[in-house]
Structures are given as structure tokens and as C-alpha cells.
Scaffold this motif. Structure first.
Motif, PDB file in Angstrom:
ATOM      1  N   GLU A  95       9.434 -14.527  13.322  1.00 56.00           N
ATOM      2  CA  GLU A  95       9.421 -14.297  11.886  1.00 56.00           C
ATOM      3  C   GLU A  95      10.228 -15.388  11.197  1.00 56.00           C
ATOM      4  N   LEU A  96       9.643 -15.994  10.178  1.00 54.52           N
ATOM      5  CA  LEU A  96      10.299 -17.076   9.449  1.00 54.52           C
ATOM      6  C   LEU A  96      10.914 -16.593   8.137  1.00 54.52           C
ATOM      7  N   PHE A  97      10.313 -15.562   7.563  1.00 57.72           N
ATOM      8  CA  PHE A  97      10.783 -15.054   6.269  1.00 57.72           C
ATOM      9  C   PHE A  97      10.372 -13.599   6.139  1.00 57.72           C
ATOM     10  N   PHE A  98      11.270 -12.791   5.568  1.00 60.32           N
ATOM     11  CA  PHE A  98      10.930 -11.405   5.263  1.00 60.32           C
ATOM     12  C   PHE A  98      11.743 -10.952   4.067  1.00 60.32           C
ATOM     13  N   GLN A  99      11.072 -10.254   3.160  1.00 57.06           N
ATOM     14  CA  GLN A  99      11.768  -9.658   2.029  1.00 57.06           C
ATOM     15  C   GLN A  99      11.091  -8.345   1.675  1.00 57.06           C
ATOM     16  N   LEU A 100      11.920  -7.344   1.357  1.00 55.44           N
ATOM     17  CA  LEU A 100      11.435  -6.007   1.039  1.00 55.44           C
ATOM     18  C   LEU A 100      12.026  -5.558  -0.285  1.00 55.44           C
ATOM     19  N   ASP A 101      11.184  -5.026  -1.149  1.00 49.40           N
ATOM     20  CA  ASP A 101      11.614  -4.398  -2.396  1.00 49.40           C
ATOM     21  C   ASP A 101      11.185  -2.937  -2.324  1.00 49.40           C
TER      22      ASP A 101
ATOM     23  N   ALA B  98       0.803  -1.226   0.000  1.00 54.04           N
ATOM     24  CA  ALA B  98       0.000   0.000   0.000  1.00 54.04           C
ATOM     25  C   ALA B  98       0.832   1.270   0.000  1.00 54.04           C
ATOM     26  N   ASN B  99       2.139   1.164   0.201  1.00 56.14           N
ATOM     27  CA  ASN B  99       2.983   2.356   0.286  1.00 56.14           C
ATOM     28  C   ASN B  99       3.925   2.494  -0.897  1.00 56.14           C
ATOM     29  N   GLU B 100       3.514   1.956  -2.046  1.00 60.53           N
ATOM     30  CA  GLU B 100       4.305   2.050  -3.275  1.00 60.53           C
ATOM     31  C   GLU B 100       5.648   1.334  -3.155  1.00 60.53           C
ATOM     32  N   GLN B 101       5.729   0.391  -2.227  1.00 61.12           N
ATOM     33  CA  GLN B 101       6.843  -0.539  -2.173  1.00 61.12           C
ATOM     34  C   GLN B 101       6.210  -1.902  -1.956  1.00 61.12           C
ATOM     35  N   CYS B 102       7.020  -2.920  -1.770  1.00 62.74           N
ATOM     36  CA  CYS B 102       6.477  -4.267  -1.673  1.00 62.74           C
ATOM     37  C   CYS B 102       7.261  -5.057  -0.640  1.00 62.74           C
ATOM     38  N   SER B 103       6.562  -5.727   0.268  1.00 58.12           N
ATOM     39  CA  SER B 103       7.242  -6.591   1.223  1.00 58.12           C
ATOM     40  C   SER B 103       6.345  -7.765   1.587  1.00 58.12           C
TER      41      SER B 103
ATOM     42  N   ILE C 214       9.379   7.176   8.288  1.00 64.09           N
ATOM     43  CA  ILE C 214       8.967   5.841   8.723  1.00 64.09           C
ATOM     44  C   ILE C 214       7.940   5.286   7.750  1.00 64.09           C
ATOM     45  N   MET C 215       8.129   4.035   7.350  1.00 59.91           N
ATOM     46  CA  MET C 215       7.168   3.353   6.487  1.00 59.91           C
ATOM     47  C   MET C 215       6.900   1.964   7.049  1.00 59.91           C
ATOM     48  N   ALA C 216       5.666   1.540   6.969  1.00 53.89           N
ATOM     49  CA  ALA C 216       5.307   0.201   7.420  1.00 53.89           C
ATOM     50  C   ALA C 216       5.781  -0.839   6.411  1.00 53.89           C
ATOM     51  N   THR C 217       6.069  -2.027   6.893  1.00 49.92           N
ATOM     52  CA  THR C 217       6.372  -3.160   6.029  1.00 49.92           C
ATOM     53  C   THR C 217       5.486  -4.338   6.426  1.00 49.92           C
ATOM     54  N   ALA C 218       5.645  -5.442   5.717  1.00 47.34           N
ATOM     55  CA  ALA C 218       4.890  -6.649   6.034  1.00 47.34           C
ATOM     56  C   ALA C 218       5.208  -7.160   7.437  1.00 47.34           C
ATOM     57  N   GLN C 219       6.358  -6.789   7.984  1.00 44.73           N
ATOM     58  CA  GLN C 219       6.682  -7.164   9.360  1.00 44.73           C
ATOM     59  C   GLN C 219       5.661  -6.586  10.333  1.00 44.73           C
TER      60      GLN C 219
ATOM     61  N   MET D 118       8.015 -12.924  -4.696  1.00 45.87           N
ATOM     62  CA  MET D 118       8.500 -12.863  -3.320  1.00 45.87           C
ATOM     63  C   MET D 118       7.773 -13.868  -2.434  1.00 45.87           C
ATOM     64  N   VAL D 119       6.478 -14.021  -2.647  1.00 42.71           N
ATOM     65  CA  VAL D 119       5.723 -15.044  -1.908  1.00 42.71           C
ATOM     66  C   VAL D 119       6.272 -16.426  -2.222  1.00 42.71           C
ATOM     67  N   GLU D 120       6.493 -16.687  -3.500  1.00 42.08           N
ATOM     68  CA  GLU D 120       7.019 -17.994  -3.905  1.00 42.08           C
ATOM     69  C   GLU D 120       8.410 -18.243  -3.329  1.00 42.08           C
ATOM     70  N   GLN D 121       9.220 -17.197  -3.247  1.00 36.81           N
ATOM     71  CA  GLN D 121      10.544 -17.352  -2.656  1.00 36.81           C
ATOM     72  C   GLN D 121      10.437 -17.734  -1.179  1.00 36.81           C
ATOM     73  N   GLY D 122       9.507 -17.108  -0.486  1.00 44.83           N
ATOM     74  CA  GLY D 122       9.287 -17.457   0.916  1.00 44.83           C
ATOM     75  C   GLY D 122       8.841 -18.893   1.078  1.00 44.83           C
ATOM     76  N   TYR D 123       7.896 -19.301   0.243  1.00 49.87           N
ATOM     77  CA  TYR D 123       7.438 -20.688   0.283  1.00 49.87           C
ATOM     78  C   TYR D 123       8.592 -21.658   0.041  1.00 49.87           C
ATOM     79  N   ALA D 124       9.397 -21.372  -0.988  1.00 44.36           N
ATOM     80  CA  ALA D 124      10.496 -22.270  -1.341  1.00 44.36           C
ATOM     81  C   ALA D 124      11.521 -22.360  -0.216  1.00 44.36           C
ATOM     82  N   GLN D 125      11.825 -21.221   0.389  1.00 41.93           N
ATOM     83  CA  GLN D 125      12.823 -21.196   1.456  1.00 41.93           C
ATOM     84  C   GLN D 125      12.370 -21.983   2.683  1.00 41.93           C
ATOM     85  N   LEU D 126      11.069 -21.958   2.934  1.00 44.83           N
ATOM     86  CA  LEU D 126      10.537 -22.604   4.137  1.00 44.83           C
ATOM     87  C   LEU D 126       9.910 -23.970   3.869  1.00 44.83           C
ATOM     88  N   GLY D 127       9.824 -24.345   2.596  1.00 42.41           N
ATOM     89  CA  GLY D 127       9.188 -25.625   2.270  1.00 42.41           C
ATOM     90  C   GLY D 127       7.695 -25.607   2.521  1.00 42.41           C
TER      91      GLY D 127
END
Length: 221
Positions: free
Chosen positions: A23-29, A9-14, A176-181, A42-51
Motif C-alpha cells: 500500500e502506497l497511500f490510504f486515507q479514510l473519512d 458505498a458504506n456512507e463513508q469515504c476512503s 466491521i466496515m470495508a474500506t478502500a484497503q 482525497m484522490v488528489e492528496q494521494g497523487y500529490a503525496q506520491l508524485g
């Protein structure tokens, strides 16, 4: 419990994936307006990393706005698609609440007025205080106001992109900007109490009526 949290929602992606404890996985673009190209990879990368896959999730959380019109719309659409595919509940989280949570996470602030630039000489604004569970909770309603009106309703330390717009001296926490964290932190507590909704209720919140008509005026694509 495993939660997937999405923030565009803040013109970035996490993307964040958490369980009940960590927290098991986090990625920010941080590239502006790259959400459509990056959110699903990014979702798929999280899935792959965590199985994991979507079927392993308890719920999906997303920033439901207010914020960038296109970013909020992307977040809601991706959340609905993923949730519908496996009949998962969703947890909509206010973008302003997530901003307040970020202020606590990054700077330990426990009472803030979250302010986001809404363009057209207006801001999205609401105030929050930390509760006993470590979650920033609203103490007033989210509003879309002009700068003068917003300055009058601001209660606490100003944070977010609209801070200096309503009070020029409020520079310390404007970046300050919010992230998926932050979405995940709020959603974890909600999920433990089963405070969620069905996928069809994963709806964006714009605050501005007919927002789609005003995109050119906002300088957005």
C-alpha cells in the motif's frame, strides 16, 4: 502496476493507492454522507503525496455495491470519470466481498456471511471463503432478503451492519466496515490477471429494483 481504489458505498469515504507489493497511500473519512465533498480531494492528496497522476495508473477499482444508493452511485460516477479521462480499465468489486475481506484483514476470519443493512426490513447478504491467494471468494449469490429469509441462508460467521438484524445475538462483528484497503487487496489480484472491464462497464449494482424510487422510504437523501 499502480491501482487506485475507491470506497464510498458504506456512507463513508476512503481512497487507497497500491502497487503490486504494498500500500502506497490510504486515507479514510468516516463522516457520514461526505463522499461528494471528499472523494476527489482525497484522490488528489494521494497523487500529490506520491508524485502521481491518473495517467500513471494501471487501473481503477471501486466498490460497485450493493450498499448506500447514493454512495454506490458516487463511486461509479467518479470511477467512470477518472477512467474515461485516461482510457483506463476498471475493476468493479462487490461491497459484500470487500466486507468479507475486511473481516479477514481485521480479525483473521476465513469463512463469513457478509450482511449489510438494506433498510426497509431487508439485508444484502452473501457468503465467502478465503482462497489460496488470501482473497475472500463468494460461495453463493448476492441476495436482497428479509430478515427471516436471510437467517435461513446464512452459512458462516456473520459480519457487517446487518448481522444483528437477522440474528440478535450476532454482535461481535456487526461493526466491521470495508474500506478502500479491502477493495485494493481484491483488485490487486484481479489486475495481475487482467480481470477488468472498460470504463463504460463501471456500473453500480443495487440488487433492489427501482432503488431510486425508494430512497425516502430508506431515510436517505
Amino acid at each position: 502496476m499502480k491501482l487506485l481504489a475507491l470506497e464510498t458505498a458504506n456512507e463513508q469515504c476512503s481512497v487507497s493507492i497500491v502497487d503490486e507489493n504494498q500500500e502506497l497511500f490510504f486515507q479514510l473519512d468516516t463522516r457520514a454522507k461526505a463522499q461528494t465533498q471528499t472523494i476527489l480531494p482525497m484522490v488528489e492528496q494521494g497523487y500529490a503525496q506520491l508524485g502521481l497522476n491518473t495517467a500513471d495508473l494501471t487501473a481503477i477499482a471501486f466498490s460497485r455495491g450493493p450498499g448506500s444508493f447514493s454512495g454506490v452511485r458516487i463511486n461509479a460516477a467518479v470511477t467512470q470519470a477518472l477512467a474515461w479521462s485516461h482510457d483506463l480499465p476498471v475493476i468493479p468489486v462487490s461491497t459484500l466481498q470487500a466486507l468479507a475481506q475486511a473481516a479477514y484483514r481485521l480479525h483473521g476470519l476465513t469463512a463469513v456471511t457478509a450482511v449489510l443493512d438494506a433498510r426497509m426490513s431487508e439485508v444484502y447478504i452473501a457468503s465467502f471463503q478465503l482462497n489460496e491467494q488470501g482473497i475472500m471468494q463468494a460461495v453463493d449469490a448476492e441476495q436482497l432478503l428479509d430478515y427471516q429469509q436471510a437467517a435461513q441462508v446464512a452459512q458462516f460467521t456473520l459480519v457487517g451492519s446487518g448481522s444483528a438484524l437477522i440474528k440478535p445475538e450476532a454482535l461481535e462483528f456487526k461493526d466491521i466496515m470495508a474500506t478502500a484497503q479491502d477493495i485494493a487487496q481484491i483488485a490487486r489480484v484481479a489486475a495481475q490477471q487482467q480481470q477488468w472491464v472498460a470504463a463504460e462497464q463501471a456500473l453500480p449494482v443495487y440488487l433492489r429494483d427501482n432503488a431510486w424510487k425508494k430512497i425516502p422510504e430508506q431515510g436517505k437523501s
